[in-house]
Design a protein around this motif. Structure first.
Motif, PDB file in Angstrom:
ATOM      1  N   LEU A 116      33.750-114.969 -21.563  1.00 31.12           N
ATOM      2  CA  LEU A 116      33.889-116.425 -21.999  1.00 31.12           C
ATOM      3  C   LEU A 116      34.643-117.191 -20.526  1.00 31.12           C
ATOM      4  O   LEU A 116      35.230-118.021 -20.718  1.00 31.12           O
TER       5      LEU A 116
ATOM      6  N   PHE B   3      38.526-121.056 -23.159  1.00 31.15           N
ATOM      7  CA  PHE B   3      39.036-119.686 -22.797  1.00 31.15           C
ATOM      8  C   PHE B   3      39.862-119.850 -21.506  1.00 31.15           C
ATOM      9  O   PHE B   3      41.134-119.188 -21.348  1.00 31.15           O
TER      10      PHE B   3
ATOM     11  N   GLY C 200      42.361-119.547 -27.718  1.00 30.21           N
ATOM     12  CA  GLY C 200      41.882-118.529 -27.682  1.00 30.21           C
ATOM     13  C   GLY C 200      41.029-118.152 -28.711  1.00 30.21           C
ATOM     14  O   GLY C 200      39.935-117.791 -28.917  1.00 30.21           O
TER      15      GLY C 200
ATOM     16  N   ALA D 273      37.941-120.254 -28.648  1.00 31.34           N
ATOM     17  CA  ALA D 273      37.077-120.055 -27.731  1.00 31.34           C
ATOM     18  C   ALA D 273      35.998-118.985 -28.530  1.00 31.34           C
ATOM     19  O   ALA D 273      34.670-118.905 -28.279  1.00 31.34           O
TER      20      ALA D 273
END
Length: 595
Positions: free
Chosen positions: A493, A499, A558, A561
């Protein structure tokens, strides 16, 4: 003669005691007969009057003029008090209500506040002007020879405050200006707490009020509680400008002492107010030689006892020969300095020839300044540097035949215990509130233990954040590319903006948590000065807070993502995660409010 006529007669003669007594008597008698909280001989609804007063509606009062001086709330607020404290305060209402019932002008509530007190407290400048104008229309009181306006200005409430006291305390500059100009010859006395308006203004830094009082009042009193003056207050609060203003008009206050024998210069030296110290010495150098009441300490001794080296230098530059003065134990400025200053400060002090010569001087027990240094500090090479800098004699003995070298080796000594007690001493009636000596041992052991425990807890949190963020950097959301080629092992990512935010936030959390760990490590080093220790203790927790916030952002970005294909779930997770900032702000607000 009816009650209102009696009240009006009392007002016409400006008899405040008669008004207050009559109102109280009528209120009590009527409350006893009717068992209600307000006086209402005509049995009209008092709520109607109070509501009308709060809304500035004059109509209900025109038909019931005889009731106005007798209608009060349970805390004796009249309809005039009610209107002035309401959001709909009305100048027209005030003028008309006093035209109907002049007795309200001087009628007080349960706190002893006249309408002028209330208007001054609530910053109603126009109301203050109207009240004074209407009071001036009253006849001159024959016995005292003053008019109703000045009589109203001088009336005090249950706390001993005049309307000027209230205006100064609430920092209402325009009202202060009006009140002072209306009665410039009156010497406003202290209230029940011993505070005059000038003292209050100096204490809270109300410079415009100080200027008005000094410029307009012909005899502005300056007294404060415990024998202090307005100059003591300005010096204690480090108000350089106010100090100059007061000294321009009242230079003699430099020598005024409080109940502890402290001059304003004592206050400035003890609390480390260098800028004010400089001003006081410019106006009067002689105050540097005045000793206090309990320990015969001069301002120079106090500056050294609290570790304020800039003030030590300042006093010495103005009054060089005061360096040799001693307190009631024979301690000079260097004795105190050895107990409070760090190595760098002491070495710089050794550059002053006058002070350097004091290294051989002994107190009443035969202790030199080096004895004091040895009693409070374990021996090290840095201590040897100080001894060499002052060219002191480590073999010099006191009256107990103990030399400096032996004292360095002792874990406990009578001198060390004496210095520790001085760090806690507060004097007979509260003098030296921070202790005579402000060194590391002067902080209570319990407080040191609390700081140590807090430091350990903070260190655990910082280390945990550093560990988690370090691990997160190598277990990236979305995993790694496994295909052969130059991109093998890189993050899948890596081009995703969420990310990328995760990586940045995780790095910030890692950096700040490591900064916190490093700060707590420095705090654990031996011989760290107390000032540096406390400075680090104030900064390090903020490193932890920033690291925690960054860690939350890293978690949210995170998660987003890897969950972005399920947009609803990703957004819900982000919202739930970010609520931590709302909760943190609430907890922080409670903490600050408690402080």
């Amino acid at each position: 003669m009816d009650s209102v006529s009696i009240v009006n007669e009392a007002v016409s003669s400006n008899n405040v005691e008669m008004i207050t007594s009559l109102g109280s008597t009528l209120h009590q008698n009527n409350a006893t007969m009717q068992n209600v909280d307000v006086i209402n001989p005509s049995k009209i609804d008092p709520d109607q009057f109070l509501s009308a007063a709060a809304n500035g509606d004059i109509e209900p009062f025109k038909q019931n003029s005889e009731q106005l001086g007798l209608i009060v709330t349970p805390i004796k607020n009249t309809v005039l008090h009610i209107n002035i404290t309401s959001e709909k305060v009305s100048i027209e209402f005030v003028e008309e209500i006093l035209g109907i019932c002049p007795s309200l002008l001087l009628q007080v509530n349960a706190q002893g506040d006249t309408p002028l007190h209330v208007a001054a407290k609530f910053e109603h400048v126009a109301v203050v002007e109207v009240l004074i104008k209407l009071a001036k229309a009253q006849h001159v009181e024959l016995e005292s020879g003053i008019g109703a306006a000045r009589q109203m200005l001088r009336m005090t409430n249950n706390k001993g405050n005049t309307a000027l006291h209230e205006a100064v305390r609430n920092k209402v500059a325009s009202v202060v200006r009006i009140l002072v100009k209306e009665d410039p010859d009156f010497s406003y006395s202290a209230n029940n707490c011993g505070e005059t308006p000038l003292y209050i203004a100096a204490e809270i830094g109300f410079s415009s009020a100080v200027f008005e009082l000094l410029e307009t009042c012909s005899s502005a009193t300056h007294e404060g509680p415990n024998g202090k003056t307005a100059l003591h207050a300005a010096a204690r609060r480090n108000y350089r400008g106010l100090t100059k203003d007061i000294l321009e008009k009242k230079k003699s206050l430099t020598k005024e002492i409080d109940d502890n024998g402290w001059t304003p210069l004592h206050c400035a030296a003890y609390y480390g107010r260098f800028r004010v110290t400089d001003v006081l010495l410019e106006y009067d150098k002689s105050v540097a030689y005045i000793a206090d009441k309990y320990r015969k300490m001069t301002p120079l001794h106090l500056a050294a006892s609290r570790g304020h080296i800039d003030i030590i230098r300042g006093i010495i530059s103005y009054c060089p020969d005061c360096y040799e003065l001693v307190d009631n134990r024979g301690w000079n400025v260097l004795h105190f300095a050895m107990a409070t200053l760090n190595k760098e400060e002491l070495c710089s002090l050794a550059e002053i020839p006058l002070i350097k010569k004091l290294v051989h001087e002994k107190d009443v027990k035969g202790n030199t300044p080096l004895h004091v240094l040895a009693a409070v500090t374990p021996y090290s090479l840095s201590i040897q540097d100080i001894v060499n800098k002052f060219e002191g004699d480590k073999l010099s003995v006191n009256k107990q035949n103990v030399n400096v070298t032996n004292l360095f080796r002792r874990s406990c000594s009578e001198l060390k215990e004496e210095i520790f007690e001085l760090s806690k001493e507060t004097g007979d009636i509260g003098s030296y509130p921070l202790g005579v000596i402000g060194r590391e041992d002067g902080i209570a052991n319990d407080n040191l233990k609390l700081l140590e425990k807090a430091k350990e807890s903070h260190l655990v949190v910082a280390a945990l954040i550093a560990t988690v963020t370090f691990a997160a950097a190598f277990t990236l959301p979305g995993g790694y590319k496994s295909e052969q080629g130059k991109n093998q092992g890189t993050a899948i990512l890596s081009r995703n903006s969420a990310f990328q935010s995760f990586v940045i936030a995780d790095t910030i959390a890692m950096v700040f948590s490591m900064l916190a760990v490093f700060a707590y490590f420095i705090m654990s080093l031996e011989f760290l000065p107390l000032k540096r220790y406390l400075s680090l203790f104030q900064i390090a927790p903020w490193f932890v807070v920033v690291a925690m916030a960054a860690m939350v952002i890293a978690f949210v970005t995170g998660t987003y993502a890897v969950l972005s294909p399920s947009l609803g779930l990703a957004i819900a997770t982000c919202i739930i995660g970010l609520t931590v900032f709302l909760l943190m702000s609430r907890v922080g607000y409670i903490y600050v409010k408690e402080l």
